[in-house]
Design a protein around this motif. Sequence first.
Motif: not given
Length: 125
Positions: A38-48, A83-84
């Motif tokens: 699968h094509k995966v995108t990871l988005f980190l936001a907040g405390d992540g 993406y952060v």
Amino acid sequence: MSIITDNTVLVHIYSGLESKNKITLGLLVALTAEKNDHKVTLFLAGDGVQILNCKKAGEIVGQGTGDLYEHLQNLKKSKITIYVSGMSAKSRGYDEKLLDGYTAEFVMPDVLVEESIKADSVLCY
């Protein structure tokens, strides 16, 4: 192995280091989805955003969900788009050094909205 491949999956991690099961599960799911084509995108936001600052094995280990450091090492070798949130990182005192070793970039919230609309599945941790 899934019979359905080539789907796009967005994994959004906003939980911090105190939620070790959530953050390790989120990365485990992202890496598993990529492994299953699968094509995966990871988005980190907040405390992540803090998870990228883990520097050693055994520091953060989830119950049955793995070691954060090991997941991050595998993430560095993956084709997952990362993406952060630039606003979250800046407000927590992080700069470009946080992204060292990762194929990642700081972005604004509109990218999260765009990626969630494009994705076939959105998973939040």
